[in-house]
Design a protein around this motif. Sequence first.
Motif, mmCIF file in Angstrom:
data_model
loop_
_atom_site.group_PDB
_atom_site.id
_atom_site.type_symbol
_atom_site.label_atom_id
_atom_site.label_comp_id
_atom_site.label_asym_id
_atom_site.label_seq_id
_atom_site.Cartn_x
_atom_site.Cartn_y
_atom_site.Cartn_z
ATOM 1 N N TYR A 64 0.852 -1.195 0.000
ATOM 2 C CA TYR A 64 0.000 0.000 0.000
ATOM 3 C C TYR A 64 0.883 1.239 0.000
ATOM 4 O O TYR A 64 1.792 1.351 0.823
ATOM 5 N N SER A 65 0.604 2.191 -0.884
ATOM 6 C CA SER A 65 1.405 3.416 -0.945
ATOM 7 C C SER A 65 0.991 4.426 0.122
ATOM 8 O O SER A 65 1.737 5.347 0.427
ATOM 9 N N SER A 66 -0.201 4.249 0.695
ATOM 10 C CA SER A 66 -0.672 5.084 1.803
ATOM 11 C C SER A 66 -1.691 4.264 2.586
ATOM 12 O O SER A 66 -2.158 3.225 2.103
ATOM 13 N N PRO A 67 -2.056 4.703 3.785
ATOM 14 C CA PRO A 67 -3.007 3.918 4.579
ATOM 15 C C PRO A 67 -4.344 3.662 3.879
ATOM 16 O O PRO A 67 -4.990 2.651 4.118
ATOM 17 N N SER A 68 -4.773 4.568 2.979
ATOM 18 C CA SER A 68 -6.076 4.404 2.335
ATOM 19 C C SER A 68 -5.976 4.033 0.858
ATOM 20 O O SER A 68 -6.993 3.963 0.176
ATOM 21 N N ALA A 70 -5.365 1.826 -2.636
ATOM 22 C CA ALA A 70 -5.679 0.475 -3.115
ATOM 23 C C ALA A 70 -4.377 -0.337 -3.119
ATOM 24 O O ALA A 70 -3.300 0.211 -3.373
ATOM 25 N N PRO A 71 -4.468 -1.633 -2.849
ATOM 26 C CA PRO A 71 -3.243 -2.426 -2.784
ATOM 27 C C PRO A 71 -2.661 -2.738 -4.162
ATOM 28 O O PRO A 71 -3.378 -2.782 -5.152
ATOM 29 N N THR A 72 -1.362 -2.924 -4.182
ATOM 30 C CA THR A 72 -0.686 -3.470 -5.350
ATOM 31 C C THR A 72 -0.082 -4.799 -4.927
ATOM 32 O O THR A 72 0.243 -4.999 -3.756
ATOM 33 N N THR A 73 0.048 -5.687 -5.869
ATOM 34 C CA THR A 73 0.560 -7.013 -5.547
ATOM 35 C C THR A 73 2.072 -6.966 -5.351
ATOM 36 O O THR A 73 2.775 -6.280 -6.071
ATOM 37 N N CYS A 74 2.523 -7.670 -4.357
ATOM 38 C CA CYS A 74 3.951 -7.887 -4.173
ATOM 39 C C CYS A 74 4.104 -9.363 -3.840
ATOM 40 O O CYS A 74 3.114 -10.093 -3.792
ATOM 41 N N ALA A 75 5.313 -9.807 -3.617
ATOM 42 C CA ALA A 75 5.537 -11.227 -3.355
ATOM 43 C C ALA A 75 6.385 -11.405 -2.105
ATOM 44 O O ALA A 75 7.184 -10.540 -1.749
ATOM 45 N N ILE A 76 6.180 -12.523 -1.464
ATOM 46 C CA ILE A 76 7.064 -12.933 -0.378
ATOM 47 C C ILE A 76 8.276 -13.564 -1.059
ATOM 48 O O ILE A 76 8.143 -14.569 -1.760
ATOM 49 N N THR A 77 9.441 -12.963 -0.890
ATOM 50 C CA THR A 77 10.634 -13.466 -1.578
ATOM 51 C C THR A 77 11.410 -14.455 -0.723
ATOM 52 O O THR A 77 12.165 -15.272 -1.265
ATOM 53 N N HIS A 102 3.931 2.364 1.875
ATOM 54 C CA HIS A 102 3.692 2.747 3.262
ATOM 55 C C HIS A 102 3.740 1.532 4.189
ATOM 56 O O HIS A 102 4.328 1.572 5.259
ATOM 57 N N HIS A 103 3.079 0.456 3.788
ATOM 58 C CA HIS A 103 3.065 -0.777 4.580
ATOM 59 C C HIS A 103 2.701 -1.940 3.666
ATOM 60 O O HIS A 103 2.302 -1.740 2.521
ATOM 61 N N VAL A 104 2.840 -3.153 4.195
ATOM 62 C CA VAL A 104 2.447 -4.357 3.459
ATOM 63 C C VAL A 104 1.566 -5.222 4.355
ATOM 64 O O VAL A 104 1.707 -5.210 5.573
ATOM 65 N N ASP A 105 0.644 -5.937 3.729
ATOM 66 C CA ASP A 105 -0.122 -6.979 4.398
ATOM 67 C C ASP A 105 0.462 -8.307 3.959
ATOM 68 O O ASP A 105 0.717 -8.508 2.763
ATOM 69 N N VAL A 106 0.688 -9.202 4.912
ATOM 70 C CA VAL A 106 1.272 -10.497 4.582
ATOM 71 C C VAL A 106 0.373 -11.615 5.093
ATOM 72 O O VAL A 106 -0.350 -11.462 6.067
ATOM 73 N N LEU A 153 4.551 -2.818 10.238
ATOM 74 C CA LEU A 153 4.629 -1.475 10.788
ATOM 75 C C LEU A 153 4.848 -0.512 9.626
ATOM 76 O O LEU A 153 5.366 -0.904 8.573
ATOM 77 N N ASP A 154 4.468 0.732 9.793
ATOM 78 C CA ASP A 154 4.640 1.714 8.718
ATOM 79 C C ASP A 154 6.094 1.780 8.271
ATOM 80 O O ASP A 154 7.010 1.825 9.100
ATOM 81 N N TRP A 155 6.301 1.760 6.973
ATOM 82 C CA TRP A 155 7.581 1.885 6.299
ATOM 83 C C TRP A 155 8.483 0.667 6.476
ATOM 84 O O TRP A 155 9.608 0.677 6.026
ATOM 85 N N HIS A 156 8.031 -0.389 7.123
ATOM 86 C CA HIS A 156 8.783 -1.647 7.191
ATOM 87 C C HIS A 156 8.281 -2.533 6.060
ATOM 88 O O HIS A 156 7.130 -2.972 6.085
ATOM 89 N N LEU A 157 9.118 -2.791 5.084
ATOM 90 C CA LEU A 157 8.666 -3.498 3.895
ATOM 91 C C LEU A 157 9.343 -4.848 3.692
ATOM 92 O O LEU A 157 8.796 -5.727 3.056
#
Length: 176
Positions: A64-68, A70-77, A102-106, A153-157
């Motif tokens: 997510y680029s900001s708290p609100s 829309a998500p973009t896809t990323c991968a668990i590497t 901004h943050h990631v959901d895993v 946490l915010d900014w932990h990617l």
Amino acid sequence: MTPVRRFSPVAGVAVAMALVFLSVTQGSVSTTSAAWTDRTVVTATVTSASTWLSPFTGNSCKAYSSPSAAPTTCAITAIRYEEISDTSGHFYISTNAPGGSHHVDVDVDLKRATGLPRTWTSWAEAGVLPGSHVTPDRAWTCSTLPRLTGRSLDWHLTDLQVPVTLQRSTANTICA
């Protein structure tokens, strides 16, 4: 001798008209039916009275680029494990989230970590310790380990540190 009750002819006509009206209105309501009968099956893990986890489909990540935003896809590497003691250690979850996120959901299966000792066979009493870089989802509980779902946490990617113990009954954990 009991008195005989008499009904007025107007009352009889009113009852007859009501019966006719009901039969006419019921006949004017049509029935509907579907042209198909597809069957759908949905599964989920219920973790409390009002929340549930969706079925696990593999390690996944959303950035997510900001708290609100829309998500973009990323991968668990990668998921790797570093031992602290025989019953606890740090898991490090790496993602390829875009820079500036901004943050990631895993949603990960910690059993897939490299370096995990063979002694970690039972997760029944496992728990996440304080200091985690991932805040578990509301639907998540310790009993769902080794699956972990949550938000960084915010900014932990990347290299999200998640300390875990196999003995939550003797440790201060952040889950029930």
